[in-house]
Design a protein around this motif. Structure first.
Motif, short mmCIF file in Angstrom:
data_model
loop_
_atom_site.label_atom_id
_atom_site.label_comp_id
_atom_site.label_asym_id
_atom_site.label_seq_id
_atom_site.Cartn_x
_atom_site.Cartn_y
_atom_site.Cartn_z
N GLY A 35 1.43 -9.50 -16.01
CA GLY A 35 2.11 -10.10 -17.15
C GLY A 35 2.15 -11.62 -17.13
O GLY A 35 2.82 -12.23 -17.97
N ARG A 215 -0.59 -15.84 -27.09
CA ARG A 215 0.75 -15.66 -26.53
C ARG A 215 1.39 -14.37 -27.04
O ARG A 215 2.02 -13.61 -26.29
CB ARG A 215 1.64 -16.85 -26.88
CG ARG A 215 1.46 -18.06 -25.97
CD ARG A 215 2.61 -19.03 -26.16
NE ARG A 215 2.60 -19.58 -27.51
CZ ARG A 215 2.04 -20.74 -27.85
NH1 ARG A 215 1.44 -21.47 -26.93
NH2 ARG A 215 2.06 -21.18 -29.09
N GLU A 216 1.20 -14.11 -28.32
CA GLU A 216 1.75 -12.90 -28.94
C GLU A 216 1.15 -11.64 -28.31
O GLU A 216 1.86 -10.70 -27.97
CB GLU A 216 1.47 -12.94 -30.44
CG GLU A 216 1.97 -11.76 -31.22
CD GLU A 216 1.57 -11.87 -32.68
OE1 GLU A 216 0.67 -11.11 -33.11
OE2 GLU A 216 2.13 -12.74 -33.37
N THR A 219 2.37 -11.11 -24.66
CA THR A 219 3.74 -10.61 -24.60
C THR A 219 3.82 -9.15 -25.03
O THR A 219 4.43 -8.32 -24.34
CB THR A 219 4.65 -11.47 -25.50
OG1 THR A 219 4.62 -12.82 -25.05
CG2 THR A 219 6.08 -10.96 -25.45
N GLU A 220 3.20 -8.81 -26.15
CA GLU A 220 3.33 -7.46 -26.70
C GLU A 220 2.60 -6.42 -25.86
O GLU A 220 3.03 -5.28 -25.75
CB GLU A 220 2.81 -7.43 -28.14
CG GLU A 220 3.70 -8.20 -29.12
CD GLU A 220 3.27 -8.00 -30.55
OE1 GLU A 220 2.34 -7.21 -30.80
OE2 GLU A 220 3.88 -8.65 -31.44
N ASN A 222 1.74 -6.92 -22.56
CA ASN A 222 1.97 -7.19 -21.14
C ASN A 222 0.66 -7.52 -20.43
O ASN A 222 0.38 -7.04 -19.32
CB ASN A 222 2.66 -6.01 -20.46
CG ASN A 222 3.25 -6.40 -19.11
OD1 ASN A 222 3.73 -7.51 -18.93
ND2 ASN A 222 3.20 -5.49 -18.15
#
Length: 370
Positions: A35, A215-216, A219-220, A222
Motif C-alpha cells: 500500500g 493517487r485515487e 488508495t482504492e 491498495n
C-alpha cells in the motif's frame, strides 16, 4: 512490522557496448511496503529506468547483465527463477510507460488493445487458433472485458469511454493516451504498479490530473507503487517515501517530508536547490554531470561534484549506508561515526569552488578527514 512487498538488495547491472562495459547500477537497495508509494528520484541517466525494468523483468539481456543482487517479491527471489518472474510479472505486476505512442499500436483501436492485455497477460500457452478467433471478434468473455474496459476508462475521467474503445491512438490527445495506458496497466487488477515518468511529456494541468488519478487508484485498490521521476515536485505530490538515486546508487532514503525539510546528502541538497522558486531567484544547481559508466569514479560516485568532499576518503573509500533516525538512511562519509545531523548538514551546505575539477583544501570550506 510486516515484510515488504518488494525488497531490492545489492542490485548491480552492467551493459556491454561498443565503448566498453558500462557498470550502471552499483549495489541498489530499497524496499516498498504494501500500500506504499515510493518515488525513485534522480537526474536523467542515473539508472532509474534500468532499476524499474530489472524489477519488472523487462531488462533486455543481453546487452544488460544483472551481475549481483536479489529482487524479493513477497519474500521470493525473482532473479533465482525466471519462470516465476514471468508469472509474477503477468499476474501481479504492471507498468505505466513514459511515452504512450511507443507502447500503443497505431493499427489497433483502444478496445482491442485493452482486450488483448486482459486476455493474454501472464499467459504462455496461447494457441494460434485462439489468437485468430480473437482477431475475428470471437473472443471469450468479450462482453465482460468490454464492460470492464468502459468502467476503467470512465474512472480515468475519459469523456465518452465507450466511444473511445473504438478510436485509434492517433485520434487521442497526449493526456488521453496516457490515461489509456494507465487503464491498460490496471485492467487485470495488479497489486504492484511501476510508473516510469508517466507525466513527463504532459502539460502541468494534465500532469496534476494524472497524479490525482494515480493517487485515487492506489488508495482504492491498495496498490503498492514504484514511481520513477526526475522531478522532486512530482515526487512530493505522489510518494510516501523517496529514494534519491545518483549514478546507479541510492544515496538517501527517507519519508517525503523529511527529504524536503532536512535533506542529508549533498546531492539531495543540490537537487532541492535546483528547483525554481516562486520568488524568481535562480537555484544554485549542481556543477558537472553524471559520470562515465565505463570508468566510474572510485569511492563515492558523487565526489567529483560534491561541495563537501573529503579528499582521501570520499574519492578512495567505498561509501556505506548509515542509519540516521528511524527508517532513514544516507550513503555519505559525512555521517560516519554517528556525526550529528546539524554538523554534517552544515558541512554539506558549504559551497566549495573547483579548480580543474579538483576541490580546494580544507581551509577553503571543504572538510578533510583527520
Amino acid at each position: 512490522m510486516t515484510d515488504p512487498i518488494l525488497d531490492v538488495h545489492d542490485l548491480s547491472v552492467s551493459f556491454d557496448t561498443y565503448e566498453g562495459r558500462h557498470d550502471v547500477l552499483n549495489g541498489v537497495n530499497f524496499t516498498i511496503n504494501e500500500g506504499e508509494t515510493v518515488a525513485l528520484v534522480g537526474e536523467t541517466g542515473c539508472g532509474k529506468s534500468v532499476t524499474a525494468r530489472s524489477v519488472m523483468g523487462t531488462l533486455p539481456r543481453p546487452p544488460g547483465d544483472i551481475t549481483s543482487g536479489k529482487i524479493r517479491y513477497h519474500g521470493d527471489n525473482l532473479l533465482a527463477d525466471e519462470d516465476a518472474h514471468e508469472q509474477v510479472k503477468g499476474d501481479q505486476m504492471s507498468m505505466i510507460f513514459q511515452d504512450p505512442m511507443t507502447y500503443l499500436s497505431p493499427v489497433y483501436p483502444v478496445g482491442s488493445m485493452m482486450a488483448d492485455v486482459a486476455t493474454y497477460s501472464g499467459r504462455k500457452d496461447v494457441s494460434s487458433w485462439e489468437i485468430l478467433k480473437s482477431f475475428l471478434g470471437h473472443r471469450e468473455n468479450a462482453e465482460e472485458i468490454r464492460e470492464r474496459s468502459i468502467e476503467l476508462l470512465d474512472r480515468m475521467r475519459i469523456p465518452d469511454p465507450e466511444g473511445t474503445l473504438d478510436r485509434y491512438p492517433v485520434e487521442l490527445s497526449g493526456g488521453m493516451r496516457q490515461r489509456v495506458i494507465i487503464a491498460m496497466a490496471l485492467i487485470n487488477e495488479p497489486e504492484f504498479l511501476i510508473a516510469d515518468e508517466p507525466t513527463t511529456a504532459l502539460d502541468v494541468t494534465v500532469q496534476d490530473q494524472i497524479l490525482d488519478l494515480l493517487r485515487e487508484r492506489v488508495t482504492e485498490q491498495n496498490l503498492s507503487m514504484l514511481y520513477i521521476t526526475h522531478n522532486l515536485g512530482v515526487a512530493r505530490e505522489i510518494a510516501d517515501r523517496i529514494c534519491i538515486m545518483y549514478a546507479g546508487e541510492i544515496v538517501e532514503v527517507g519519508r517525503t517530508e523529511e527529504i524536503f525539510d532536512a535533506p542529508l546528502h549533498p546531492y539531495t541538497r543540490g537537487l532541492l536547490d535546483s528547483i525554481p522558486k516562486l520568488t524568481g531567484f535562480e537555484g544554485s544547481g549542481i556543477d558537472g554531470q553524471i559520470p562515465d559508466y565505463t570508468n566510474p569514479p572510485s569511492g563515492c560516485r558523487f565526489h567529483p561534484r560534491c561541495p563537501a568532499v573529503m579528499r582521501g576518503t570520499c574519492d578512495m573509500e567505498p561509501v556505506e549506508h548509515y542509519a540516521v533516525g528511524e527508517d532513514r538512511t544516507v550513503a555519505c562519509h559525512l555521517y560516519e561515526d554517528g556525526m550529528e545531523f546539524e554538523e554534517a548538514a552544515a558541512i554539506a551546505a558549504d559551497e566549495a569552488t573547483y579548480d580543474n575539477e579538483e576541490p580546494q583544501p580544507a581551509e577553503a570550506g571543504v572538510r578533510s578527514k583527520q
